[in-house]
Design a protein around this motif. Sequence first.
Motif, PDB file in Angstrom:
ATOM      1  N   PRO A  87       0.810  -1.224   0.000  1.00  0.00           N
ATOM      2  CA  PRO A  87       0.000   0.000   0.000  1.00  0.00           C
ATOM      3  C   PRO A  87       0.845   1.277   0.000  1.00  0.00           C
ATOM      4  O   PRO A  87       0.456   2.275  -0.612  1.00  0.00           O
ATOM      5  N   LEU A  88       2.008   1.254   0.664  1.00  0.00           N
ATOM      6  CA  LEU A  88       2.884   2.428   0.662  1.00  0.00           C
ATOM      7  C   LEU A  88       3.348   2.744  -0.756  1.00  0.00           C
ATOM      8  O   LEU A  88       3.317   3.903  -1.190  1.00  0.00           O
ATOM      9  N   ALA A  89       3.783   1.727  -1.484  1.00  0.00           N
ATOM     10  CA  ALA A  89       4.204   1.935  -2.868  1.00  0.00           C
ATOM     11  C   ALA A  89       3.052   2.448  -3.722  1.00  0.00           C
ATOM     12  O   ALA A  89       3.227   3.328  -4.581  1.00  0.00           O
ATOM     13  N   ALA A  90       1.842   1.908  -3.483  1.00  0.00           N
ATOM     14  CA  ALA A  90       0.671   2.337  -4.254  1.00  0.00           C
ATOM     15  C   ALA A  90       0.327   3.798  -3.967  1.00  0.00           C
ATOM     16  O   ALA A  90       0.008   4.569  -4.885  1.00  0.00           O
ATOM     17  N   LEU A  91       0.402   4.191  -2.704  1.00  0.00           N
ATOM     18  CA  LEU A  91       0.085   5.574  -2.343  1.00  0.00           C
ATOM     19  C   LEU A  91       1.142   6.548  -2.859  1.00  0.00           C
ATOM     20  O   LEU A  91       0.813   7.664  -3.283  1.00  0.00           O
ATOM     21  N   PHE A  92       2.414   6.142  -2.825  1.00  0.00           N
ATOM     22  CA  PHE A  92       3.455   7.005  -3.394  1.00  0.00           C
ATOM     23  C   PHE A  92       3.195   7.219  -4.884  1.00  0.00           C
ATOM     24  O   PHE A  92       3.362   8.332  -5.401  1.00  0.00           O
ATOM     25  N   THR A  93       2.765   6.170  -5.568  1.00  0.00           N
ATOM     26  CA  THR A  93       2.423   6.306  -6.985  1.00  0.00           C
ATOM     27  C   THR A  93       1.235   7.242  -7.175  1.00  0.00           C
ATOM     28  O   THR A  93       1.248   8.116  -8.047  1.00  0.00           O
ATOM     29  N   ALA A  94       0.211   7.089  -6.343  1.00  0.00           N
ATOM     30  CA  ALA A  94      -1.012   7.888  -6.477  1.00  0.00           C
ATOM     31  C   ALA A  94      -0.760   9.379  -6.295  1.00  0.00           C
ATOM     32  O   ALA A  94      -1.463  10.210  -6.891  1.00  0.00           O
ATOM     33  N   ILE A  95       0.236   9.740  -5.488  1.00  0.00           N
ATOM     34  CA  ILE A  95       0.561  11.151  -5.271  1.00  0.00           C
ATOM     35  C   ILE A  95       0.861  11.846  -6.599  1.00  0.00           C
ATOM     36  O   ILE A  95       0.510  13.006  -6.797  1.00  0.00           O
ATOM     37  N   TRP A  96       1.480  11.114  -7.532  1.00  0.00           N
ATOM     38  CA  TRP A  96       1.933  11.715  -8.792  1.00  0.00           C
ATOM     39  C   TRP A  96       0.906  11.557  -9.910  1.00  0.00           C
ATOM     40  O   TRP A  96       1.178  11.943 -11.054  1.00  0.00           O
ATOM     41  N   PHE A  97      -0.272  11.005  -9.589  1.00  0.00           N
ATOM     42  CA  PHE A  97      -1.376  10.914 -10.538  1.00  0.00           C
ATOM     43  C   PHE A  97      -2.545  11.739  -9.975  1.00  0.00           C
ATOM     44  O   PHE A  97      -3.447  11.199  -9.337  1.00  0.00           O
ATOM     45  N   PRO A  98      -2.534  13.049 -10.156  1.00  0.00           N
ATOM     46  CA  PRO A  98      -3.533  13.921  -9.530  1.00  0.00           C
ATOM     47  C   PRO A  98      -4.933  13.693 -10.074  1.00  0.00           C
ATOM     48  O   PRO A  98      -5.117  13.310 -11.224  1.00  0.00           O
ATOM     49  N   VAL A  99      -5.892  13.947  -9.193  1.00  0.00           N
ATOM     50  CA  VAL A  99      -7.307  13.811  -9.547  1.00  0.00           C
ATOM     51  C   VAL A  99      -8.016  15.117  -9.205  1.00  0.00           C
ATOM     52  O   VAL A  99      -7.888  15.624  -8.086  1.00  0.00           O
ATOM     53  N   GLY A 100      -8.776  15.670 -10.157  1.00  0.00           N
ATOM     54  CA  GLY A 100      -9.541  16.879  -9.905  1.00  0.00           C
ATOM     55  C   GLY A 100      -8.753  18.145 -10.201  1.00  0.00           C
ATOM     56  O   GLY A 100      -7.579  18.118 -10.602  1.00  0.00           O
ATOM     57  N   THR A 101      -9.417  19.275  -9.971  1.00  0.00           N
ATOM     58  CA  THR A 101      -8.800  20.593 -10.146  1.00  0.00           C
ATOM     59  C   THR A 101      -9.215  21.476  -8.970  1.00  0.00           C
ATOM     60  O   THR A 101     -10.172  21.179  -8.247  1.00  0.00           O
ATOM     61  N   GLY A 102      -8.491  22.586  -8.799  1.00  0.00           N
ATOM     62  CA  GLY A 102      -8.837  23.545  -7.763  1.00  0.00           C
ATOM     63  C   GLY A 102      -8.844  22.919  -6.382  1.00  0.00           C
ATOM     64  O   GLY A 102      -7.927  22.199  -5.989  1.00  0.00           O
ATOM     65  N   MET A 103      -9.921  23.190  -5.623  1.00  0.00           N
ATOM     66  CA  MET A 103     -10.012  22.689  -4.249  1.00  0.00           C
ATOM     67  C   MET A 103     -10.119  21.165  -4.204  1.00  0.00           C
ATOM     68  O   MET A 103      -9.640  20.533  -3.264  1.00  0.00           O
ATOM     69  N   ALA A 104     -10.751  20.572  -5.223  1.00  0.00           N
ATOM     70  CA  ALA A 104     -10.844  19.108  -5.266  1.00  0.00           C
ATOM     71  C   ALA A 104      -9.447  18.490  -5.337  1.00  0.00           C
ATOM     72  O   ALA A 104      -9.169  17.478  -4.684  1.00  0.00           O
ATOM     73  N   LEU A 119       1.252   4.874   6.293  1.00  0.00           N
ATOM     74  CA  LEU A 119       1.968   3.697   5.790  1.00  0.00           C
ATOM     75  C   LEU A 119       3.482   3.891   5.861  1.00  0.00           C
ATOM     76  O   LEU A 119       4.223   2.944   6.159  1.00  0.00           O
ATOM     77  N   PHE A 120       3.955   5.108   5.598  1.00  0.00           N
ATOM     78  CA  PHE A 120       5.401   5.366   5.644  1.00  0.00           C
ATOM     79  C   PHE A 120       5.932   5.147   7.053  1.00  0.00           C
ATOM     80  O   PHE A 120       6.944   4.469   7.250  1.00  0.00           O
ATOM     81  N   VAL A 121       5.253   5.707   8.049  1.00  0.00           N
ATOM     82  CA  VAL A 121       5.697   5.532   9.432  1.00  0.00           C
ATOM     83  C   VAL A 121       5.600   4.068   9.839  1.00  0.00           C
ATOM     84  O   VAL A 121       6.497   3.528  10.500  1.00  0.00           O
ATOM     85  N   MET A 122       4.514   3.396   9.451  1.00  0.00           N
ATOM     86  CA  MET A 122       4.336   1.995   9.803  1.00  0.00           C
ATOM     87  C   MET A 122       5.506   1.146   9.304  1.00  0.00           C
ATOM     88  O   MET A 122       6.053   0.313  10.039  1.00  0.00           O
ATOM     89  N   VAL A 123       5.911   1.353   8.074  1.00  0.00           N
ATOM     90  CA  VAL A 123       6.980   0.544   7.485  1.00  0.00           C
ATOM     91  C   VAL A 123       8.349   0.972   7.987  1.00  0.00           C
ATOM     92  O   VAL A 123       9.149   0.151   8.453  1.00  0.00           O
ATOM     93  N   VAL A 124       8.636   2.268   7.910  1.00  0.00           N
ATOM     94  CA  VAL A 124       9.994   2.755   8.182  1.00  0.00           C
ATOM     95  C   VAL A 124      10.337   2.664   9.666  1.00  0.00           C
ATOM     96  O   VAL A 124      11.469   2.314  10.028  1.00  0.00           O
ATOM     97  N   LEU A 125       9.390   2.965  10.535  1.00  0.00           N
ATOM     98  CA  LEU A 125       9.655   2.871  11.963  1.00  0.00           C
ATOM     99  C   LEU A 125       9.989   1.430  12.359  1.00  0.00           C
ATOM    100  O   LEU A 125      10.946   1.186  13.113  1.00  0.00           O
TER     101      LEU A 125
END
Length: 430
Positions: A87-104, A119-125
């Motif tokens: 899930p951490l890898a999936a979320l890191f990927t999702a950050i760079w695939f934006p959805v919506g415009t403006g406030m969305a 997820l980052f803290v869970m894994v890295v800690l």
Amino acid sequence: MASTSFKSKLGYSSGNLSVNLIAQAFASYIVFYYVDVLGVKPTLISAAMVIHGIVNAVLNPLFGHLSDRTSSRFGRRIPYMLFGMVPLAALFTAIWFPVGTGMALFWYFLTIILLYDILFVMVVLNYSSLFPEMFTTMKERASVSSWRQMFGIVGMIIGVALPPLVYGNLGWGPMGAIFAGIALIFFIIMVLASKEKLVVKREEIRFLQSLKLTFSNKAFVLFVIGSFFVQFTFAMLPAAIPFFTKYVLGAQDESNTILLGAIFIAAIPCVYLWGRLVQKWGARQTVITAVSVYALAMIPFLFVQSVAAAAAAAAAIGIGLAGLLVLLDVLLSEIIDEDERRTGVRREGMYFGMNGFIVKWGVSLQAVVLGVILESTGYVKDAVQIDAAVWGIRSMLSVIPFIALFIALVFFFLYPIKQADIILRNGDRE
């Protein structure tokens, strides 16, 4: 405990490439991407990043305590890494695939980075918490810490230097997916190489009592204050270098890569040297030496006038920085060992979590200091700077880090755990 195989040491250490790759890529490019490329208001992204910093800091001790109290047939740490790394890898990927415009788009960004924080803290800690448990002697810890930092520096270089090349040719989304894939591969290698001591006594004390025990540990308090000021300088360097190259040296943006590259290239071979020194001198004496070398290397930035001279000074910084990268986890591991002697339980999660909570504020302090100096000295964007502003920018790479490191040096000097005491207690096993 029997010595861990070299294959396991290398496999465990490789996880630090993943940690630094995604952390550095996120820290270096996420604000630029959402503000300059996607056009989200800077104030909204700044607010989101402040929330991100607070949540990330608070999650560290909470997850640390939870991990310490976990009991399963797979151990205390590995289940969280197994559950979290995909899930951490999936979320890191999702950050760079934006959805919506403006406030969305803003709400999408905020939601994704908060889930990413969890997820980052869970894994890295839990990855960090395995270090003192898997490697119990000074020799093993020094060796593995050196390998970890070598992998970590490679991850930093990929996360900082390669993104422009990748997103320039493939786009931001594919860049995120490629980096996430690389990180996931090395996370899998790390988990497969990791082995927990399942006989470790599980912590039964409550969160507040665990906090009280942690901050009643003199060695930890002295260490974490020293570490805070060191981490402050770690954050100040990459933030100040672009201002230094542009307004003090009058150089092009490529010079930023030259200076950062000089730091990293000098640091890679030096992590091995510092690993050898800590085995010979012990963590306390070696960290005092490393902080001193690192602090003295800041002084040339008061007067260097060319990119070549600045690169030489940056390489000297890399020598001392390498020592600190190796030593901080070794020192914290000593503290955890002493705490087990005092309390009868191992609390790696809480110690790494509280350390993470406190040093996170070093990044916030860096942002405040940088802003105050630029504002108070008369800095003007894209202009020839007045002498006061030039001196202020120079001070961010010299005087201010030097003062912070002098303060850190005082606390590390007061650090009470000495090599001779460890050898005596362990029957000279190291």
